[in-house]
Scaffold this motif. Structure first.
Motif, short mmCIF file in Angstrom:
data_model
loop_
_atom_site.label_atom_id
_atom_site.label_comp_id
_atom_site.label_asym_id
_atom_site.label_seq_id
_atom_site.Cartn_x
_atom_site.Cartn_y
_atom_site.Cartn_z
N LYS A 1 0.85 -1.19 0.00
CA LYS A 1 0.00 0.00 0.00
C LYS A 1 0.88 1.24 0.00
O LYS A 1 2.08 1.17 0.25
N GLY A 2 0.29 2.38 -0.28
CA GLY A 2 1.04 3.63 -0.33
C GLY A 2 1.50 3.96 -1.74
O GLY A 2 1.52 3.12 -2.63
N THR A 3 1.87 5.23 -1.95
CA THR A 3 2.39 5.67 -3.25
C THR A 3 3.92 5.63 -3.21
O THR A 3 4.51 5.67 -2.13
N PRO A 4 4.58 5.54 -4.37
CA PRO A 4 6.05 5.42 -4.40
C PRO A 4 6.74 6.59 -3.72
O PRO A 4 6.49 7.75 -4.05
N GLN A 5 7.60 6.31 -2.75
CA GLN A 5 8.32 7.37 -2.05
C GLN A 5 9.23 8.12 -3.01
O GLN A 5 10.00 7.53 -3.74
N GLY A 6 9.11 9.43 -3.03
CA GLY A 6 9.96 10.25 -3.89
C GLY A 6 9.62 10.15 -5.36
O GLY A 6 10.31 10.70 -6.20
N GLY A 7 8.55 9.43 -5.68
CA GLY A 7 8.19 9.21 -7.09
C GLY A 7 7.57 10.43 -7.72
O GLY A 7 6.76 11.14 -7.10
N LEU A 8 7.91 10.67 -8.98
CA LEU A 8 7.34 11.82 -9.69
C LEU A 8 5.86 11.64 -9.96
O LEU A 8 5.14 12.62 -10.18
N ILE A 9 5.40 10.38 -9.98
CA ILE A 9 3.97 10.14 -10.23
C ILE A 9 3.16 10.13 -8.94
O ILE A 9 1.93 10.12 -8.98
N SER A 10 3.82 10.14 -7.78
CA SER A 10 3.10 10.04 -6.51
C SER A 10 2.10 11.17 -6.29
O SER A 10 0.97 10.91 -5.87
N PRO A 11 2.45 12.44 -6.55
CA PRO A 11 1.47 13.51 -6.31
C PRO A 11 0.20 13.37 -7.14
O PRO A 11 -0.90 13.54 -6.60
N VAL A 12 0.33 13.04 -8.43
CA VAL A 12 -0.88 12.93 -9.26
C VAL A 12 -1.66 11.68 -8.90
O VAL A 12 -2.90 11.68 -8.93
N LEU A 13 -0.99 10.60 -8.51
CA LEU A 13 -1.71 9.40 -8.07
C LEU A 13 -2.48 9.68 -6.79
O LEU A 13 -3.62 9.21 -6.62
N ALA A 14 -1.89 10.45 -5.89
CA ALA A 14 -2.59 10.84 -4.67
C ALA A 14 -3.82 11.67 -4.99
O ALA A 14 -4.90 11.51 -4.39
N ASN A 15 -3.68 12.57 -5.96
CA ASN A 15 -4.83 13.38 -6.38
C ASN A 15 -5.93 12.52 -6.99
O ASN A 15 -7.12 12.77 -6.77
N VAL A 16 -5.55 11.53 -7.78
CA VAL A 16 -6.54 10.62 -8.38
C VAL A 16 -7.31 9.90 -7.27
O VAL A 16 -8.55 9.79 -7.31
N TYR A 17 -6.58 9.41 -6.28
CA TYR A 17 -7.21 8.65 -5.20
C TYR A 17 -8.22 9.52 -4.44
O TYR A 17 -9.38 9.11 -4.24
N LEU A 18 -7.82 10.72 -4.07
CA LEU A 18 -8.72 11.60 -3.31
C LEU A 18 -9.79 12.21 -4.20
O LEU A 18 -10.85 12.62 -3.70
N HIS A 19 -9.56 12.28 -5.49
CA HIS A 19 -10.60 12.72 -6.42
C HIS A 19 -11.81 11.81 -6.32
O HIS A 19 -12.96 12.27 -6.29
N TYR A 20 -11.55 10.50 -6.27
CA TYR A 20 -12.64 9.54 -6.18
C TYR A 20 -13.15 9.36 -4.75
O TYR A 20 -14.36 9.28 -4.52
N VAL A 21 -12.24 9.29 -3.80
CA VAL A 21 -12.64 9.02 -2.42
C VAL A 21 -13.33 10.22 -1.78
O VAL A 21 -14.32 10.06 -1.06
N LEU A 22 -12.84 11.42 -2.06
CA LEU A 22 -13.33 12.60 -1.36
C LEU A 22 -14.05 13.60 -2.26
O LEU A 22 -15.21 13.96 -2.01
N ASP A 23 -13.39 14.04 -3.33
CA ASP A 23 -13.91 15.17 -4.12
C ASP A 23 -15.26 14.88 -4.77
O ASP A 23 -16.22 15.65 -4.62
N LEU A 24 -15.33 13.78 -5.53
CA LEU A 24 -16.59 13.45 -6.22
C LEU A 24 -17.70 13.15 -5.22
O LEU A 24 -18.85 13.52 -5.43
N TRP A 25 -17.33 12.47 -4.15
CA TRP A 25 -18.31 12.15 -3.10
C TRP A 25 -18.89 13.43 -2.49
O TRP A 25 -20.10 13.56 -2.31
N PHE A 26 -18.02 14.40 -2.20
CA PHE A 26 -18.48 15.66 -1.62
C PHE A 26 -19.36 16.42 -2.60
O PHE A 26 -20.41 16.94 -2.24
N GLU A 27 -18.93 16.46 -3.85
CA GLU A 27 -19.66 17.24 -4.86
C GLU A 27 -21.00 16.62 -5.22
O GLU A 27 -22.01 17.33 -5.35
N LYS A 28 -21.04 15.30 -5.38
CA LYS A 28 -22.25 14.64 -5.90
C LYS A 28 -23.20 14.17 -4.80
O LYS A 28 -24.39 13.96 -5.06
N GLN A 29 -22.69 13.96 -3.58
CA GLN A 29 -23.56 13.47 -2.52
C GLN A 29 -23.74 14.47 -1.38
O GLN A 29 -24.87 14.83 -1.04
#
Length: 424
Positions: free
Chosen positions: A204-232
């Motif tokens: 589990k977790g995103t790659p430490q120091g990885g260049l893709i880690s920030p955008v992957l984190a954003n993708v995860y919270l986009h689905y877990v938090l952002d869309l949920w907040f906006e649509k529900q």
């Protein structure tokens, strides 16, 4: 490359899923990533530097592309190192191998194009044209113009270390129809960490120091938090509800106390579904805003992105959100300056002030927002006093009084604070 990225961007706007992402990971794009790398950076487990890799650049890139096409390329474990934090503790730092940096850099560009048009407007972290100052300004605007009386200041416990790989891959597959591209992201996720000569596998977790880690984190919270907040949340609550997020830091604002409390409980359940946990010792619900100030005489504050938000008022006694440098961050910055001056106090004074100015200008540039001049001035005076004390450590006898010190500053001044960003 620009044409290929433009194609990805247009697909993302028009269609549910995006195809052909791996076409953007080719010799040209990998060479571009090589040219971006900064010389002298710490080495990963492969021990390869930019200079060494560049000695046979074309051959190395061709071989890398060949291995990627045959699916024989496998990311190496990230080398874990530690750097001191301002509070005396150590922060773990991940250093990828050189080729992994190149591949992740190219993949990051693709992911940015896929998701930029899909992310919500209240998500400010790690996005082109979006920054922390924008998030701070957004909270100020909402508090001043909307009927918001309660804040849920929430904190996710160890977010980057607890991202669930299976859920993340599902989210990516919902938007990207390219199995090879997804496969390589999964390989980066499970590559693991090397520490003290042994490999620690990661499930589990995103790659430490990885260049893709920030955008992957954003993708995860986009689905877990952002869309949920906006649509529900926003649609099912009677009162006004707003959210501002920067990476894993977010603030939620509500019109009614009952709905703020309801959201707090629902948020815990929502995070739990996706392998995350609310840090309840760092999270709270508080009255905040124009009417909270009137009805509760609220003196409660909350911190966000290094700033403290306060119920304040203007000179004409009208309500205003005051934004100050948080005491916690200011304390850490003071400690860092004091520690640095202890190390360099034997250098020539002009040299010390030149280096010091470069450091404090960075502080001013971040914290120099509307209404925060007093905090900057306090920091400036602290730096000046500390420099005076350190210079007097040069010998057992005090050789520099304030009069002589100020004469030196007239010739070689410490940069005075100024405001850089208007968040009003």
């Amino acid at each position: 490359m620009e044409n290929e990225l433009r194609n990805i961007r247009e697909q993302s706007k028009k269609f549910k899923t995006v195809q052909g992402c791996m076409h953007c990971i080719n010799e040209k794009t990998l060479i571009q990533e090589h040219e971006k790398q900064v010389r002298g950076k710490a080495r990963g487990v492969d021990g390869v530097t930019k200079i060494k890799y560049g000695e046979e650049l074309e051959e190395n890139i061709k071989d890398l592309v060949k291995r990627m096409k045959s699916l024989s390329y496998k990311p190496k474990p990230v080398r874990r190192a530690y750097i001191p934090k301002g509070n005396g503790k150590q922060r773990p730092l991940g250093i990828p191998s050189y080729e992994d940096k190149l591949v992740q850099g190219a993949m990051r560009r693709v992911l940015d194009e896929v998701y930029e048009s899909r992310f919500m407007k209240f998500s400010y972290g790690f996005r082109k044209g979006m920054n922390a100052h924008g998030a701070v300004a957004r909270i100020n605007l909402l508090m001043m113009r909307k009927k918001l009386n309660y804040v849920v200041d929430a904190d996710i416990k160890g977010f980057f270390d607890n991202v669930d790989h299976k859920w993340l891959i599902k989210f990516l597959e919902n938007d990207i129809e390219d199995k090879r591209f997804i496969r390589y992201i999964n390989r980066f996720l499970i590559a693991g960490v090397m520490e003290d000569g042994r490999v620690i596998e990661s499930d589990k977790g995103t790659p430490q120091g990885g260049l893709i880690s920030p955008v992957l984190a954003n993708v995860y919270l986009h689905y877990v938090l952002d869309l949920w907040f906006e649509k529900q949340i926003k649609k099912n609550y009677k009162g006004q509800a707003q959210i501002v997020r920067y990476a894993d830091d977010f603030v939620c604002m509500f019109q009614y106390e009952s709905e703020a409390k309801r959201f707090y409980q629902e948020l815990k359940e929502r995070l739990s579904e996706f392998g995350l946990e609310l840090a309840e010792d760092k999270s709270k619900i508080m009255p905040f805003g124009r009417f909270a100030k009137e009805n509760h005489n609220s003196r409660e504050t909350f911190d966000f992105l290094g700033f403290t938000f306060i119920n304040g008022k203007t000179r004409t006694d009208k309500y205003r959100v005051e934004i100050r440098t948080s005491e916690k961050k200011l304390k850490l910055k003071r400690r860092a300056v004091r520690k640095w001056l202890k190390v360099v106090h034997q250098l020539p004074i002009d040299s010390i002030i030149d280096k010091l100015n470069r450091k404090i200008v960075g502080h001013y540039a971040y914290y120099g927002i509307s209404g925060n001049y007093r905090s900057l001035l306090k920091f400036y005076h602290y730096v000046k006093r500390t420099l005076y004390k350190m210079l007097n450590r040069r010998s057992q006898r005090r050789y520099l009084n304030w009069e002589r010190f100020y004469k030196k500053l007239e010739r070689k001044p410490i940069v005075k604070p100024q405001l850089y960003v208007n968040v009003w």
